[in-house]
Design a protein around this motif. Structure first.
Motif, PDB file in Angstrom:
ATOM      1  N   ASN A 302       0.842  -1.208   0.000  1.00 19.06           N
ATOM      2  CA  ASN A 302       0.000   0.000   0.000  1.00 19.06           C
ATOM      3  C   ASN A 302       0.874   1.254   0.000  1.00 19.06           C
ATOM      4  N   GLY A 334      -1.086  10.354   1.419  1.00 14.04           N
ATOM      5  CA  GLY A 334      -1.729  10.600   2.714  1.00 14.04           C
ATOM      6  C   GLY A 334      -3.225  10.281   2.703  1.00 14.04           C
ATOM      7  N   ILE A 335      -3.802  10.296   3.899  1.00 17.08           N
ATOM      8  CA  ILE A 335      -5.232   9.936   4.031  1.00 17.08           C
ATOM      9  C   ILE A 335      -5.956  11.066   4.758  1.00 17.08           C
ATOM     10  N   LEU A 343     -11.023   3.030   8.008  1.00 14.99           N
ATOM     11  CA  LEU A 343     -10.013   2.412   7.157  1.00 14.99           C
ATOM     12  C   LEU A 343      -9.917   0.883   7.274  1.00 14.99           C
ATOM     13  N   GLY A 360     -10.328  -2.579  -1.151  1.00 10.91           N
ATOM     14  CA  GLY A 360     -10.598  -2.198   0.246  1.00 10.91           C
ATOM     15  C   GLY A 360     -10.645  -3.371   1.208  1.00 10.91           C
ATOM     16  N   GLY A 362      -7.640  -5.312   1.950  1.00  6.26           N
ATOM     17  CA  GLY A 362      -6.311  -5.563   2.530  1.00  6.26           C
ATOM     18  C   GLY A 362      -6.188  -5.173   3.990  1.00  6.26           C
ATOM     19  N   LEU A 363      -6.574  -3.938   4.323  1.00  8.78           N
ATOM     20  CA  LEU A 363      -6.398  -3.484   5.709  1.00  8.78           C
ATOM     21  C   LEU A 363      -7.336  -4.193   6.680  1.00  8.78           C
ATOM     22  N   THR A 387       2.053   8.851   5.410  1.00  3.46           N
ATOM     23  CA  THR A 387       1.208   7.915   6.158  1.00  3.46           C
ATOM     24  C   THR A 387       2.108   6.961   6.920  1.00  3.46           C
TER      25      THR A 387
HETATM   26  P1  ADP Z   1      -7.116  -1.247  -1.178  1.00  8.43           P
HETATM   27  O1  ADP Z   1      -5.713  -0.758  -1.198  1.00  8.43           O
HETATM   28  O2  ADP Z   1      -7.302  -2.530  -1.933  1.00  8.43           O
HETATM   29  O3  ADP Z   1      -8.092  -0.205  -1.583  1.00  8.43           O
HETATM   30  P2  ADP Z   1      -6.827  -1.555   1.712  1.00  8.43           P
HETATM   31  O4  ADP Z   1      -7.780  -2.203   2.655  1.00  8.43           O
HETATM   32  O5  ADP Z   1      -5.459  -2.096   1.655  1.00  8.43           O
HETATM   33  O6  ADP Z   1      -7.548  -1.619   0.295  1.00  8.43           O
HETATM   34  O7  ADP Z   1      -6.774  -0.027   2.063  1.00  8.43           O
HETATM   35  C1  ADP Z   1      -7.960   0.688   2.340  1.00  8.43           C
HETATM   36  C2  ADP Z   1      -7.822   2.137   1.932  1.00  8.43           C
HETATM   37  O8  ADP Z   1      -6.885   2.791   2.786  1.00  8.43           O
HETATM   38  C3  ADP Z   1      -7.246   2.329   0.547  1.00  8.43           C
HETATM   39  O9  ADP Z   1      -8.267   2.234  -0.430  1.00  8.43           O
HETATM   40  C4  ADP Z   1      -6.652   3.713   0.645  1.00  8.43           C
HETATM   41  O10 ADP Z   1      -7.650   4.664   0.459  1.00  8.43           O
HETATM   42  C5  ADP Z   1      -6.190   3.800   2.078  1.00  8.43           C
HETATM   43  N1  ADP Z   1      -4.734   3.516   2.258  1.00  8.43           N
HETATM   44  C6  ADP Z   1      -4.188   2.370   2.722  1.00  8.43           C
HETATM   45  N2  ADP Z   1      -2.840   2.489   2.830  1.00  8.43           N
HETATM   46  C7  ADP Z   1      -2.545   3.745   2.435  1.00  8.43           C
HETATM   47  C8  ADP Z   1      -1.319   4.498   2.347  1.00  8.43           C
HETATM   48  N3  ADP Z   1      -0.147   3.976   2.672  1.00  8.43           N
HETATM   49  N4  ADP Z   1      -1.399   5.776   1.908  1.00  8.43           N
HETATM   50  C9  ADP Z   1      -2.589   6.327   1.587  1.00  8.43           C
HETATM   51  N5  ADP Z   1      -3.779   5.672   1.658  1.00  8.43           N
HETATM   52  C10 ADP Z   1      -3.746   4.400   2.092  1.00  8.43           C
END
Ligand code: ADP
Length: 397
Positions: A302, A334-335, A343, A360, A362-363, A387
């Motif tokens: 990510n 950034g977020i 998230l 969405g 992975g996390l 981030t």
């Molecule tokens: P995906 O990457 O498949 O959309 P994830 O569950 O891994 O799903 O991440 C959820 C959301 O968190 C992402 O869609 C993104 O908006 C945000 N995100 C995750 N990691 C980062 C990062 N390192 N920098 C910015 N945004 C991030």
């Protein structure tokens, strides 16, 4: 003359001189009768299990019953009672001034309202208060309040409401899940279908390169669907506690370097990942390697994915108090602050994603994996610049 009372007496006939023996006898009889009726009233309201309060139109307490004193922890000494005023009491007994009653007219209908009372020890009680104005001779009217304790009913209602809210939330999530899944599958399926159709219709006319290109498209769409199914299986296993931890010895430095290599090879972008080891390079921990790998690869990929150009990532590792700490810090897009609380929810994608692909999941999987290790995961971010994901996991013995 009796100051307060419920039973109204006929006035002494004005025809009898006030100092005549007949008038004195009548007065004595009336005083005795008043006292009797007062005692009778008090006995009746004391026998009532629900708290009762009667106050006059100036707000002064006329009488209360035993249950009232016990419930609201006040003393029933007559002198003390006369000093009580509804205005002093309303803060804890009544929620607003209108309800407190001093503005009510004598003819006002009976009213009922809910009253929430918290005692000195912080215990919460709910009462349904029935309030009625009654005529008395002096000073005009009195207000009668009966407090029905409905605490257990209210608690049951609250529980029911909570269950209902949960049910609604589960339904909402189920609907969202179905619509996201169908949407996520639709795109690769339509790629497979259209590529297949093109191959079918124009097979003889397609060049080898074109043919290879369509086959590549089909393969990557199938791969995407496969990944999604695997992720869903992982989520469902983690939800139903069917994932068992398989511990093995992991040499930290080698493990982290392999993660960096894997991240670099899986992303098309160029960039730098710096490993900052704050522990012995030869340190060995006991943990579930597959699960740990999954968590960290997700954070690293990510970090590489959510940046505008070349990525620059710091990957920090330290061990302290039988816990291992990982920090993945990037200088990416950034977020936004408002996205942070959501998230780790399945299928949630923040507003920063633009055309960056993802589903969405992975996390939310990373969070579930951290949870089953009794660990913690958190995120800090500055929108537009960086981030940082922090993971801490207790080491298995
Ligand atoms: P995906 O990457 O498949 O959309 P994830 O569950 O891994 O799903 O991440 C959820 C959301 O968190 C992402 O869609 C993104 O908006 C945000 N995100 C995750 N990691 C980062 C990062 N390192 N920098 C910015 N945004 C991030």
């Amino acid at each position: 003359m009796q100051r307060y009372g419920f039973i109204l007496h006929n006035s002494i006939s004005s025809k009898i001189p006030s100092n005549s023996p007949a008038a004195i006898r009548l007065k004595k009889r009336k005083t005795a009768s008043n006292k009797l009726s007062e005692e009778f009233n008090q006995t009746v309201i004391d026998a009532m299990p629900a708290p009762i309060l009667v106050y006059d139109c100036n707000g002064r307490f006329i009488t209360v019953n035993k249950a009232f004193c016990e419930t609201f922890e006040i003393c029933r000494n007559k002198n003390i009672l006369e000093n009580y005023n509804i205005k002093k009491f309303k803060n804890f007994m009544f929620e607003n001034e209108e309800i407190a009653g001093e503005n009510l007219s004598v003819n006002e209908e009976q009213m009922e309202f809910l009253h929430h009372y918290i005692d000195e020890n912080g215990n919460s009680k709910w009462f349904e208060v029935i309030k009625k104005n009654i005529k008395i001779k002096t000073p005009g009217y009195a207000t009668f309040c009966l407090f029905n304790d409905i605490t257990s009913r209210k608690l049951a209602e609250d529980k029911l409401m909570d269950a209902l809210k949960k049910e609604i939330e589960i339904n909402r999530m189920k609907n969202q899940f179905i619509s996201t899944i169908s949407h996520e599958f639709k795109t690769p399926l339509s790629i497979i279908f259209s590529s297949g159709e093109l191959i079918d219709y124009y097979f003889d006319r397609l060049t080898k390169t074109q043919l290879k290109d369509y086959v590549k498209k089909i393969k990557s769409a199938v791969k995407r669907m496969n990944e999604m199914i695997e992720n869903l299986i992982l989520i469902s296993k983690a939800e139903s506690n069917k994932l068992t931890l398989i511990k093995s010895e992991i040499e930290i430095k080698t493990f982290c370097e392999s993660l960096i290599e894997e991240t670099k090879s899986s992303t098309k972008k160029n960039g730098k990942i710096t490993l900052l080891l704050h522990c012995e390079p030869s340190a060995i921990i006991k943990a579930d390697e597959k699960i740990l790998r999954h968590i960290l690869l997700n954070l690293l990929s990510n970090a590489a994915k959510y940046c505008t150009e070349n990525y620059e990532i710091d990957f920090e590792v330290s061990i302290d108090h039988n816990k291992i700490f990982f920090v993945v810090k990037d200088k990416g897009i950034g977020i936004n602050e408002q996205d942070i609380p959501n998230l780790f929810k399945a299928f949630y994608r923040a507003g920063n994603t633009g055309k960056i692909p993802g589903n969405g999941l992975g996390l939310s999987i990373a969070k579930k994996f951290v949870d089953i290790h009794n660990g913690e995961i958190s995120v800090e971010s500055e929108y537009g610049s960086s981030t940082k994901f922090n993971v801490s996991i207790p080491l298995l013995n």
